[in-house]
Enzyme design. Structure first.
Site, PDB file in Angstrom:
ATOM      1  N   TYR A 153       0.858  -1.185   0.000  1.00 18.64           N
ATOM      2  CA  TYR A 153       0.000   0.000   0.000  1.00 18.64           C
ATOM      3  C   TYR A 153       0.894   1.234   0.000  1.00 18.64           C
ATOM      4  CZ  TYR A 153      -3.799   3.100   1.716  1.00 18.64           C
ATOM      5  OH  TYR A 153      -4.728   4.104   1.894  1.00 18.64           O
ATOM      6  N   LYS A 176      -1.585  -1.529  -3.914  1.00 17.26           N
ATOM      7  CA  LYS A 176      -2.590  -0.473  -3.942  1.00 17.26           C
ATOM      8  C   LYS A 176      -1.831   0.832  -4.092  1.00 17.26           C
ATOM      9  CE  LYS A 176      -6.074   1.834  -1.048  1.00 17.26           C
ATOM     10  NZ  LYS A 176      -6.679   1.899   0.312  1.00 17.26           N
TER      11      LYS A 176
END
Length: 295
Positions: free
Chosen positions: A134, A162
């Site tokens: 992330y 992500k």
């Protein structure tokens, strides 16, 4: 690993005492699965992870897995800026039955790119679960370079990222230099279509709490080759996406869910609920949210 196309970064419902509301969680999970969500990302930014204790996270993750009952993948946030603590939580979370874990870039410490690489590799090496990275420099201060993400993609169980940097050039480089099995998700609702256009897989979405079916319709239209319709959807949905970030998240999306009758309670400090004026501004958007189809 493809977890689906529209993943929802799920809020954590709280009751009037500020404790996790498990009945509301059941309702929310079923609502999301019935309205366009292909997978759930829990205990992330939108889930107010910094305000949850490790024990709360483990109990919450186990409950969400039980309610989901294999209908969609469940990805649990276990990352922090403390490598040892992240390893400990990740190994404990394995017993909850989640399908994967998400590891946020370490915030506050400001590690080097080598430090980032070693941090993520150490956590990934401690678990058999698939790992989603992330990258969110707006919150963590540090930005994971494409080179670091490419290096990490070679760790066998690091399977996805992500990407919330907003840098399409960087995302393009990541997609170009990683294998076809490594998936790249937009971490920004408004960047979903642009990232799809350069080879991304989908989105980890906040707006899908409210416009999940419409987000899925946009993504499917793009994959079906109807780029013009997908572009029209993007333009019509963008104001709603922006409204859900008009105040620090997840306060607006929690307020919107409550307004729509999907009660999730308020946020925990240091986040604060929307003011009366902010609620009124958001309420003006609600008629636009109750749409059967867009286009």
């Amino acid at each position: 690993m493809n977890f689906g196309q529209v993943l929802t970064a799920m809020v954590t419902p709280f009751d009037q005492k500020g404790e996790i509301d498990f009945n509301a969680t059941r309702t929310l999970v079923n609502h999301l699965i019935s309205n366009g969500t292909d997978g759930l990302v829990i205990g992330g930014t939108t889930g107010e992870s910094p305000t949850l204790t490790s024990d709360e996270k483990i109990e919450f993750y186990r409950y969400v897995v039980k309610v989901t009952d294999g209908r969609v993948p469940v990805i649990a946030g276990t990352g922090s800026n403390n490598t040892r603590a992240s390893i400990s939580l990740t190994t404990q979370v394995e017993s909850t039955g989640v399908d994967a874990v998400m590891l946020v870039a370490p915030y506050y410490n400001k590690p080097s790119q080598e430090g980032l690489f070693q941090h993520f590799k150490a956590i990934a090496d401690s678990t058999s679960l698939p790992v989603m990275l992330y990258n969110i420099p707006g919150r963590s201060v540090v930005n994971m370079s494409p080179e670091t993400i490419v290096r990490l993609s070679k760790v066998p169980n690091i399977v996805s990222v992500k990407e919330s940097s907003g840098d399409l050039d960087a995302v393009t480089e990541i997609i170009s230099r990683t294998s076809n099995e490594f998936t790249v998700y937009s971490g920004d609702d408004g960047m979903t279509l642009p990232i799809l256009s350069i080879g991304g897989t989908g989105v980890v979405s906040v707006a899908s709490h409210i416009i999940g079916n419409e987000m899925k319709q946009m993504v499917h239209s793009y994959y079906d080759g109807d780029v013009q319709f997908a572009s029209s959807m993007h333009r019509k949905l963008l104001p709603i996406m922006k409204a859900l970030f008009a105040a620090p998240s997840p306060s607006p999306v929690k307020a919107a869910l409550n307004m729509k009758g999907v009660y999730v309670g308020d946020v925990r400090l240091p986040m604060v609920p929307l003011s009366a004026e902010e609620k009124n501004e958001l309420q003006k958007k609600l008629p636009d949210l109750n749409i059967e189809a867009v286009g």
